[in-house]
Design an enzyme around this catalytic site. Structure first.
Site, PDB file in Angstrom:
ATOM      1  N   HIS A 229       0.793  -1.244   0.000  1.00 10.98           N
ATOM      2  CA  HIS A 229       0.000   0.000   0.000  1.00 10.98           C
ATOM      3  C   HIS A 229       0.822   1.288   0.000  1.00 10.98           C
ATOM      4  O   HIS A 229       0.240   2.370  -0.012  1.00 10.98           O
ATOM      5  CB  HIS A 229      -0.925   0.020   1.231  1.00 10.98           C
TER       6      HIS A 229
ATOM      7  N   ASP B 159       3.854   9.988  -0.801  1.00 13.87           N
ATOM      8  CA  ASP B 159       2.700   9.208  -0.352  1.00 13.87           C
ATOM      9  C   ASP B 159       2.387   8.135  -1.396  1.00 13.87           C
ATOM     10  O   ASP B 159       2.406   8.443  -2.598  1.00 13.87           O
ATOM     11  CB  ASP B 159       1.487  10.160  -0.220  1.00 13.87           C
TER      12      ASP B 159
HETATM   13  C1  G6P Z   1      -0.418   3.469   6.183  1.00 16.18           C
HETATM   14  C2  G6P Z   1      -0.134   2.001   5.952  1.00 16.18           C
HETATM   15  C3  G6P Z   1      -1.165   1.127   6.653  1.00 16.18           C
HETATM   16  C4  G6P Z   1      -1.271   1.541   8.105  1.00 16.18           C
HETATM   17  C5  G6P Z   1      -1.637   3.006   8.207  1.00 16.18           C
HETATM   18  C6  G6P Z   1      -1.777   3.509   9.645  1.00 16.18           C
HETATM   19  O1  G6P Z   1      -1.536   3.854   5.472  1.00 16.18           O
HETATM   20  O2  G6P Z   1      -0.090   1.710   4.575  1.00 16.18           O
HETATM   21  O3  G6P Z   1      -0.806  -0.230   6.557  1.00 16.18           O
HETATM   22  O4  G6P Z   1      -2.207   0.745   8.796  1.00 16.18           O
HETATM   23  O5  G6P Z   1      -0.619   3.755   7.561  1.00 16.18           O
HETATM   24  O6  G6P Z   1      -0.610   3.272  10.368  1.00 16.18           O
HETATM   25  P1  G6P Z   1      -0.579   2.428  11.714  1.00 16.18           P
HETATM   26  O7  G6P Z   1       0.855   2.375  12.058  1.00 16.18           O
HETATM   27  O8  G6P Z   1      -1.394   3.204  12.678  1.00 16.18           O
HETATM   28  O9  G6P Z   1      -1.204   1.097  11.425  1.00 16.18           O
END
Ligand code: G6P
Length: 482
Positions: A172, A381
Site C-alpha cells: 500500500h 505518499d
Molecule cells: C499506512 C499504511 C497502513 C497503516 C496506516 C496507519 O496507510 O499503509 O498499513 O495501517 O498507515 O498506520 P498504523 O501504524 O497506525 O497502522
C-alpha cells in the site's frame, strides 16, 4: 460425510478492522478507521471469511492465545482472529523494523532509517506468527490476501508450507528505487518474501517498475518487463498497478445527509471566515505538515488581504507516538501553529485551527463539505485516499483540490492543482491561486475529478484484483493441461 466448505478469503494485515480493548465485560472489538478497512471490510462482510490481524494491544503474556471473535458483533459476518504481540514484539517489529526502517525507506527518508538486526529478527519471527495464523485457517481452495510492508515475508513463509494455496499481496505504500532499497541489509529477504505470492499489486506502474528492477538487480530473477511478470523458483508471479479507490457512493450519501450538512454549516459559521482551507492526515513526517504550515505563513506574509479572511483547519491524527521522529514532529508542528497564530491572530480570527485527534466519518465529511480548498501536500505518499474522499464528498462540484506531485494520486487526479511541497514560496503562490479560483474553473476541475473517482472506485479496485487472479488461474490451468 463432512460437508465441503465453500472457499473463503483469509485477509492478513498488521491492523485489521478492529482494535481490541479490555473492558469489565471482557475483550471488546472497537472498530478501527482506515482506508484498508473501508476498502475490504464490505467485501469480507459479503463473502465471509477470516481477518487475521494484530488487535492493537499488548498480549498479556508471552504465549497468550489470540482472541477469535465473530464480527461485527451486532450482525456477525466474518471472523476476526488476533495475532497477539508482546510488548517486546510491538517495540521491535512495529515501532522498530516496520516504522523505523521500512516506512522511512519506502518514503525516501533515508536519514530517518534505523537498521537494527534485533529488530529485523523480530520482524522475521512476527511475520511467521501471522503466517502460522493464516495457515491454521486456510483450507484447499481458499485465498490468502496479505497486505503491506509489515508482512513482506508472509507470502514465502506460506508458500513454503502450503505451496498450492492461492495468494494475493497488496503493497500500500511507495516501492522505492532499487538503489535505495539496496541500503537495507535484508533487502533480498524482503524481495524473496514477496515473491512467495501469486499476484502482487501496487498503486502505480512506477512502483511496479521499481519492484521488477529490484528483483532483477538484487536477486538476479528473470523478469518479463513488458508483461510485468517475474519467473522465480519454477513459478510466475504477476505484478500489477491498481490504484485503490474509495466508496464514492457512500461518501455522496453521507454528504447528502441533513445532519452532515447542518454540521458543515455550523463549522463554517463557527470558524467565521470567507475562505476555509483544510488538511487531514496522520501526524507523520511523510505528510508535509510542517512545510504546508510554512507555506500558509508565507501566504499571510506576502498577501496580507487573506489575513482575517482565510483560515486553515489542520487535523492531525495521532500516530506511532512511540517512534521518536513522530514525537519530534508533533513538537515542531505545534510550535509552528503557535507562531503563526501568534503573528496573525486578530480579535476572534485565528489563521490556523489545529486539532490533534481522529474524526468519525460523519464529522470528517462535514469538514470536507465546509472546506473551499483541500490541501493534500505530502512529501511522499503511496497514493492518498483523503484526496479522493474530498472529491467524493463534494455535492455541487465546487471546491479546489491542491495535491502534491509526490502523492501517488497525482497521477490519476488530473483536475487537481499540483504543488511541489518542498518549494515553500511556490506552494504559497499556489495557495493564493487556489483561494482565488473562479467558481467556473472549480467546477470544470471538480467534474473531471469526480468522474475519475466515481469510475475508479473501490469496487473497480476489487474487480481488478479479482480479474488478475482469475487470469492467473486460467494460465495455470492451461500450463498444467498442455
Ligand atoms: C499506512 C499504511 C497502513 C497503516 C496506516 C496507519 O496507510 O499503509 O498499513 O495501517 O498507515 O498506520 P498504523 O501504524 O497506525 O497502522
Amino acid at each position: 460425510m463432512a460437508k465441503k466448505q465453500a472457499p473463503k478469503i483469509i485477509m492478513v494485515s498488521n491492523r485489521g478492522a478492529y482494535n481490541l480493548q479490555a473492558t469489565d465485560s471482557g475483550i471488546q472489538p472497537v472498530p478501527a478507521i482506515s482506508g484498508l478497512v473501508s476498502a475490504v471490510e464490505p467485501f469480507l462482510k459479503e463473502k465471509g471469511g477470516v481477518w487475521v490481524a494484530w488487535g492493537g494491544r499488548e498480549a498479556p503474556q508471552e504465549n497468550s492465545p489470540g482472541v477469535r471473535l465473530p464480527v461485527p458483533q451486532e450482525d456477525p459476518a466474518y471472523t476476526f482472529l488476533e495475532v497477539p504481540l508482546t510488548a517486546g514484539e510491538i517495540k521491535l517489529y512495529y515501532h522498530g523494523f516496520t516504522n523505523g526502517a521500512l516506512w522511512p525507506l519506502c518514503h525516501y527518508f533515508l536519514e530517518k532509517c534505523r537498521y537494527n538486526s534485533q529488530e529485523w529478527s523480530t520482524y522475521v519471527r512476527v511475520n511467521a506468527k501471522f503466517a502460522d495464523a493464516a495457515l491454521m485457517e486456510a483450507r484447499e481452495g481458499d485465498t490468502v490476501w496479505v497486505n503491506d510492508y509489515h508482512l513482506a515475508l508472509v507470502p514465502a513463509q506460506i508458500r513454503h508450507r502450503k505451496p498450492q494455496l492461492r495468494q494475493f499481496f497488496f503493497w500500500h505504500i511507495p516501492f522505492p528505487h532499487h538503489d535505495l532499497l539496496a541500503t537495507l541489509p535484508w533487502a533480498p529477504q524482503i524481495l524473496r518474501g514477496l515473491l512467495g505470492t501469486d499476484v502482487l499489486g501496487f498503486h502505480l506502474q512506477s512502483y511496479v517498475d521499481n519492484f521488477l528492477n529490484a528483483v532483477a538487480t538484487l536477486l538476479g530473477a528473470r523478469v518479463d518487463f513488458e508483461h510485468n511478470v517475474v519467473y522465480w523458483q519454477q513459478r510466475r508471479i504477476h505484478v500489477g498497478a491498481w490504484p485503490m479507490g474509495v466508496d464514492y457512493q457512500a461518501f455522496q450519501r453521507q454528504a447528502l445527509n441533513p445532519g452532515t450538512r447542518a454540521r458543515a454549516e455550523t463549522l463554517r459559521s463557527q470558524l467565521g471566515v470567507e475562505h476555509l482551507a483544510l488538511s487531514v492526515e496522520r501526524l507523520d513526517y511523510t505528510k508535509g505538515i510542517l512545510e504546508r504550515l510554512l507555506a500558509w505563513e508565507r501566504l499571510l506574509e506576502e498577501v496580507p488581504e487573506w489575513r482575517g479572511r482565510a483560515a486553515l483547519v489542520q487535523i492531525a491524527v495521532p500516530s506511532r507516538t512511540a517512534v521518536p521522529a513522530y514525537r519530534r514532529l508533533k513538537e515542531e508542528v505545534e510550535a509552528a501553529v503557535g507562531r503563526i497564530n501568534g503573528r496573525f491572530s486578530e480579535g476572534s480570527y485565528r489563521p490556523v485551527h489545529y486539532f490533534w485527534r481522529g474524526l468519525p466519518r460523519q464529522e470528517l465529511v462535514a469538514y470536507y463539505l465546509a472546506a473551499d480548498v483541500m490541501l493534500v501536500t505530502p512529501l511522499r505518499d503511496g497514493l492518498n485516499l483523503v484526496a479522493k474522499e474530498y472529491v467524493a464528498s463534494r455535492r455541487d462540484s465546487s471546491g479546489v483540490l491542491v495535491l502534491s506531485r509526490f502523492a501517488g494520486a497525482a497521477q490519476e487526479l488530473k483536475g487537481a492543482v499540483l504543488v511541489n511541497p518542498y518549494d515553500i514560496d511556490g506552494m504559497a503562490m499556489i495557495l493564493n491561486t487556489a483561494l482565488n479560483m473562479s467558481r467556473a474553473e472549480q467546477e470544470k476541475r471538480m467534474r473531471l475529478l469526480q468522474e475519475k473517482v466515481r469510475r475508479h472506485d473501490i469496487r473497480w479496485w476489487l474487480t481488478c484484483f479479482h480479474q488478475a487472479m482469475m487470469a492467473r488461474e486460467e494460465e495455470t490451468a492451461d500450463v498444467s493441461g498442455s
